[in-house]
Structures are given as structure tokens and as C-alpha cells.
Motif scaffolding. Sequence first.
Motif, PDB file in Angstrom:
ATOM      1  N   GLU A   1       3.059  -8.852   3.063  1.00 19.09           N
ATOM      2  CA  GLU A   1       2.753  -8.289   4.395  1.00 19.09           C
ATOM      3  C   GLU A   1       1.325  -7.765   4.440  1.00 19.09           C
ATOM      4  O   GLU A   1       0.582  -8.026   5.385  1.00 19.09           O
ATOM      5  N   MET A   2       0.946  -7.054   3.357  1.00 15.84           N
ATOM      6  CA  MET A   2      -0.415  -6.480   3.333  1.00 15.84           C
ATOM      7  C   MET A   2      -1.446  -7.601   3.366  1.00 15.84           C
ATOM      8  O   MET A   2      -2.444  -7.555   4.073  1.00 15.84           O
ATOM      9  N   ILE A   3      -1.171  -8.662   2.576  1.00 16.46           N
ATOM     10  CA  ILE A   3      -2.120  -9.779   2.495  1.00 16.46           C
ATOM     11  C   ILE A   3      -2.280 -10.442   3.863  1.00 16.46           C
ATOM     12  O   ILE A   3      -3.382 -10.725   4.328  1.00 16.46           O
TER      13      ILE A   3
ATOM     14  N   MET B   1      -8.932  -4.883   4.658  1.00 15.89           N
ATOM     15  CA  MET B   1      -8.630  -3.453   4.857  1.00 15.89           C
ATOM     16  C   MET B   1      -7.656  -2.980   3.783  1.00 15.89           C
ATOM     17  O   MET B   1      -7.833  -1.899   3.191  1.00 15.89           O
ATOM     18  N   GLU B   2      -6.667  -3.806   3.488  1.00 12.24           N
ATOM     19  CA  GLU B   2      -5.656  -3.412   2.484  1.00 12.24           C
ATOM     20  C   GLU B   2      -6.269  -3.389   1.087  1.00 12.24           C
ATOM     21  O   GLU B   2      -5.815  -2.629   0.232  1.00 12.24           O
ATOM     22  N   THR B   3      -7.285  -4.205   0.860  1.00 14.23           N
ATOM     23  CA  THR B   3      -7.992  -4.122  -0.426  1.00 14.23           C
ATOM     24  C   THR B   3      -8.592  -2.728  -0.577  1.00 14.23           C
ATOM     25  O   THR B   3      -8.461  -2.082  -1.617  1.00 14.23           O
ATOM     26  N   GLY B   4      -9.198  -2.234   0.487  1.00 16.55           N
ATOM     27  CA  GLY B   4      -9.751  -0.874   0.452  1.00 16.55           C
ATOM     28  C   GLY B   4      -8.665   0.155   0.246  1.00 16.55           C
ATOM     29  O   GLY B   4      -8.794   1.076  -0.576  1.00 16.55           O
ATOM     30  N   ASN B   5      -7.540  -0.016   0.940  1.00 18.20           N
ATOM     31  CA  ASN B   5      -6.429   0.943   0.781  1.00 18.20           C
ATOM     32  C   ASN B   5      -5.873   0.919  -0.634  1.00 18.20           C
ATOM     33  O   ASN B   5      -5.504   1.960  -1.189  1.00 18.20           O
ATOM     34  N   GLN B   6      -5.827  -0.268  -1.231  1.00 16.11           N
ATOM     35  CA  GLN B   6      -5.338  -0.374  -2.615  1.00 16.11           C
ATOM     36  C   GLN B   6      -6.268   0.376  -3.574  1.00 16.11           C
ATOM     37  O   GLN B   6      -5.814   1.021  -4.524  1.00 16.11           O
TER      38      GLN B   6
END
Length: 234
Positions: free
Chosen positions: A136-138, A144-149
Motif C-alpha cells: 500500500e505504501m509503495i 513520501m513513504e520513503t521519507g516516512n520510513q
Amino acid sequence: MSKYKYLKELVYEANMEIPKEELAIVTFGNVSGVDRAEGIVAIKPSGVPYHKLRVEDIVIVDMDNMLVEGKLRPSSDTKTHTLLYKNFPSIGGVCHTHSTYAVAWAQAMKPIPNLGTTHADHLTSSIPVTDVMSDEMILLDYEMETGNQILDTFRKGSLNPDEVEMVLVACHGPFTWGNDPAKAVYNSIVLEEIAKMAFLTLQINPNITSIKQSLIDKHYFRKHGKDAYYGQGC
Ligand SMILES: O=C(CO)[C@@H](O)[C@H](O)COP(=O)(O)O
């Protein structure tokens, strides 16, 4: 003339270090810089080979990733860069590369253990790796999710981004940062060398896990001015 010419030049020079230091080929990777007073980020344009890059190609976006100045598309990793600027208040530059050994550790989803004084000179901890993203994140918003990770990795590990200025994004590659774009690139150069040394060390002796904490502390604090051993005759 652009009011951001000074920052564009800083960011351009930092990007040109990437191929010079063999940290990426063709269009891989990107470097940015922030002007917090102006609320803007200067970043490499997407898909432009380094040998064709010019100062005037550097793109300006605001902190919400909206285009402020530039004819080309900002890097596909722009959202990752701006999220780091928003959450790591003292950083002035972000660098993302595809340097071979750091990417290999990121693809293996392994943190780089502290195996020697070269590593210890730059940080006392292992070099962290992010968790693998969900489908889902991908699909939702990979950058953006890379930053959140990255933020989650630092929160979970109680890591200080002013001390640990680097991270491995699982299945992708390294992101580093610093007080300006040049320092962010410097940290990418250091990370790649540490990644290579650690890989070779474990090839020679797979049983090595880490070096003595006293050796880590000695080297880190000597290099960063808070020598834990001043006055102890060590
Ligand atoms: O890792 C990736 C793509 O997998 C990106 O970081 C590219 O390496 C650079 O993309 P642009 O900055 O040219 O958009």
C-alpha cells in the motif's frame, strides 16, 4: 537572474561531486539544498545525466513540493528530501546516491555494523536500514513513504539525525544529509567507503560482529571534540 542563484550553484557543485566520486552513474541519485528563510529547496532535475547538467537546470520547489522556478521536472525523490528538511531542522543538504556497496547493504536489508575505527570516526551506532514498505505504501506514494520510513527508523532507534547523518533505504539505497549540500555528499562518500570495508571485513571473517565500545567511543569523541578520555592518560 534567479534570486536563488547562490543556492542553485551550491547544489549544482554538490551534484557534480556524485559522478566525480563515482557514487552513481547516468542519472542515478540527486542532491538538494534548502533555504529555510525563503522556504525553498533547490534540487537536481529528474532524469538529467550529470554530464549534461547545468546550474540553470537546478529546480526550485517549495516545502510542499510545488514548483517555484525551473523548466525541468524536479527529482522523483523530491518528496523524500523535503520531508527530511521538515523533520530534521538543522540539516541544510540531502544527498541520495546509488553507490554500489551501500546499495548492496540496502538491498540485503542489513544495517552496517560498526567494525572499525573508520566507521567509529563518523558515528558510534550501526548505519541503520529502514523497514520494508508495504504494498500500500509503495503504491500510495513511494517517495513520501520513503521519507516516512526514514523518520520511523530514527524514531524507533532513538537516533539523532545530527549524529547519524546517513541511512540505508531498504531495497533502494543510501540517503545522507548534513549542514549543507557539500557535507551531505561528503557523508555519502564516507558511507560508501564504510560499506565497502564492512563487506570485505565480513568476507574475510564472517564471525566479526562489532569492535570494542571503548574503541568506538575513543575515536568518535576524539573526532567530534567531546573526547571521553581527556585527562585519563589514554
Ligand atoms: O532511485 C531512483 C530510481 O529508482 C532515483 O533516485 C533515481 O536514481 C534518480 O531519479 P531522478 O532524481 O533523476 O528523478
